[in-house]
Write a protein that holds these residues in place. Structure first.
Motif, short mmCIF file in Angstrom:
data_model
loop_
_atom_site.label_atom_id
_atom_site.label_comp_id
_atom_site.label_asym_id
_atom_site.label_seq_id
_atom_site.Cartn_x
_atom_site.Cartn_y
_atom_site.Cartn_z
N UNK A 389 36.41 12.63 2.68
CA UNK A 389 37.83 12.37 2.40
C UNK A 389 38.35 11.22 3.26
N UNK A 390 37.91 11.17 4.54
CA UNK A 390 38.32 10.06 5.40
C UNK A 390 37.78 8.74 4.88
N UNK A 391 36.52 8.76 4.42
CA UNK A 391 35.93 7.54 3.87
C UNK A 391 36.67 7.11 2.61
N UNK A 392 37.01 8.10 1.76
CA UNK A 392 37.75 7.79 0.53
C UNK A 392 39.12 7.21 0.86
N UNK A 393 39.80 7.83 1.87
CA UNK A 393 41.11 7.30 2.26
C UNK A 393 40.99 5.88 2.80
N UNK A 399 41.45 -0.96 -0.52
CA UNK A 399 41.75 -1.41 -1.87
C UNK A 399 43.24 -1.73 -2.02
N UNK A 400 44.10 -0.88 -1.42
CA UNK A 400 45.54 -1.13 -1.48
C UNK A 400 45.88 -2.45 -0.78
N UNK A 401 45.27 -2.66 0.40
CA UNK A 401 45.50 -3.92 1.10
C UNK A 401 45.02 -5.10 0.28
N UNK A 402 43.87 -4.94 -0.37
CA UNK A 402 43.33 -6.02 -1.19
C UNK A 402 44.26 -6.30 -2.38
#
Length: 490
Positions: A389-393, A399-402
């Motif tokens: 879950x931490x890796x997914x977050x 991705x959001x930053x990108x």
């Protein structure tokens, strides 16, 4: 009679060997840690070694279950032991042929108890010892092994959580399985081989060939039982390993390691305390517990119930066969012993020949433990762990930053494009205005020039008209003068 009992006891030991091979080697074969033939050979060797490590379970059989002091004529008890062994062997062979989950240990206890109840009565069975060292361990040991396997599986996955995203991140447990499965095979020898030692020791005591005060089995008894169970493990194990590629295909190395660790710990502790356990039940409980230790797993209660019913039926079913064989002895005496021997041979040969109709190899053998593996349903896509879950977050944040960066770049690009378009429009407008002004100026200049040219033309005409009039007067004057001169000449 003693020879018949010892021979049948050793044959039971042989069937016990091939009946319980998969208890130690089911999971390492399923996960690919060991090749089937290598696994069976290793199990045979370690069963042999384990038989020499302890005799506590043997003493439970020879000096615990049966009350020797209640038997008035010990020699007459030998046929009852023989009848009990017939019940155990017949049930073992039948369940082996059908691939039903059962316990060789409980088959032996059931056959012996059933024959004793018929031949001696209720007073001949030490029910306190049966309850404390057979019944309760049979109920508690699978639960204990399952809980231990569940906790160890959880711990194994928690300690190796950093390998969650790697497909073969936990393959190191496959090497650990070689050690743990070997430990299970060793523990199997310390517990199951001793049961036959206890039967033979009880036979020798009843025949007067061994003192009742001597609880330890003779060395030749230990050696004979160890060699027999090892031989049975090596030669007959293929049928008990059937469906290993089907029932336990979902077993992961970490899970198999945990199940085997739990099985070995439970059996070794019980052997030290003298509890006569069922290795099948302990191993099956460990597999179920380790399956529940994986994420997203659930119990198939229907399958688990069928396995439990098979376990519960073993002791009374073998006891019923043993009691029937003891009744034949009680009714017919010596002829009954002979009839029991003939029936035992017929049953064994018939079941063996029936089994030959389908060739048994490493590819199609059957496992009670594999059947237990089906009692747990594991999702193909289990829920993520905390690390996952931490890796997914983290990935979502990146991705959001990108996406934000791309949107900012797109907005900047749009702004620049708008500025360029605005500048181009302004330049175009300015140029059009300049062109219009220039055109107006040129037109004005042309008009002015045209006007100027027109004025010049008009002025030229005026000037030419003014000059013409004086000439005409002059001409006229000169002509008049000439005329007057002419007139004067005349």
């Amino acid at each position: 009679m003693v020879v018949l009992v010892i021979a049948l006891a050793l044959f039971f030991d042989f069937t016990n060997g091939f009946h319980d091979t998969a208890n130690a080697m089911a999971t390492p074969i399923a996960t690919g840690a060991l090749k089937p033939k290598v696994a069976v050979g290793l199990a045979a060797c370690l069963n042999l070694v384990g038989a020499f490590l302890s005799t506590e379970v043997s003493q439970t059989i020879s000096h615990g279950i049966i009350r020797e002091d209640q038997i008035t004529d010990p020699v007459t008890f030998l046929p009852l032991i023989f009848a009990g062994l017939i019940g155990a062997v017949a049930w073992n062979m039948l369940t082996w042929l059908l691939g039903l989950p059962s316990s060789s240990s409980h088959a032996l206890f059931g056959g012996l108890i059933g024959a004793t109840l018929v031949g001696v009565g209720v007073s001949g069975v030490n029910f306190g010892e049966v309850l404390g060292k057979i019944i309760l361990p049979a109920v508690i040991s699978p639960l204990t092994a399952g809980v231990i396997a569940f906790l160890v599986t959880r711990m194994a996955y928690a300690l190796t959580r950093r390998y969650d995203t790697k497909p073969d991140g936990r393959s190191g447990f496959r090497w650990g399985q070689i050690f743990t499965s070997s430990l299970v095979a060793l523990a199997h020898g310390t517990n199951d081989a001793q049961k036959t030692m206890g039967i033979i020791t009880l036979t020798l005591i009843m025949a007067g060939w061994q003192s009742q005060d001597q609880a330890e089995p003779h060395l030749w008894v230990i050696l004979a039982c160890a060699l027999t169970i090892a031989l049975g493990t090596y030669l007959g194990g293929w049928r008990i390993i059937r469906t290993l590629g089907k029932g336990l295909t979902d077993v992961k190395p970490a899970q198999g390691f945990s199940a085997e660790t739990s099985t070995a710990a439970t059996i070794l502790a019980s052997s030290a305390l003298g509890f006569a356990l069922s290795t099948t039940q302990v191993a099956s409980g460990s597999v179920i517990g380790s399956g529940l230790g994986r994420r997203g797993s659930s119990v198939r209660w229907g399958t688990a119930g069928r396995i439990a019913i098979g376990w519960l039926l073993t002791l009374p079913a073998a006891g019923a066969v043993g009691a029937f064989a003891a009744l034949i002895v009680g009714w017919l005496g010596s002829w009954g012993i002979l009839l029991d021997a003939v029936l035992a041979v017929v049953i064994i040969v018939a079941l063996f020949l029936r089994s030959r109709r389908n060739t048994v190899t490493a590819a199609n053998a059957m496992s009670d433990v594999a059947e237990s593996g089906r009692a747990v349903k594991v999702k193909r896509n289990p829920p993520p762990t905390r690390r996952q879950r931490a890796i997914i977050r983290e990935e979502e944040r990146r991705k959001a930053e990108e996406r934000a960066r791309r949107k900012a770049e797109e907005r900047e690009l749009e702004r620049r494009r708008a500025e360029e378009e605005s500048r181009a429009r302004a330049e175009k407008k300015a140029k059009a205005k300049a062109d219009a002004k220039k055109s107006a100026a040129e037109k004005k200049h042309a008009d002015a020039k045209k006007k100027s040219d027109a004025h010049k033309t008009a002025d030229g005409k005026k000037k030419s008209g003014a000059k013409k009039k004086p000439d005409e007067h002059k001409g006229k004057g000169e002509g008049g003068k000439k005329a007057s001169a002419g007139k004067g000449a005349k």
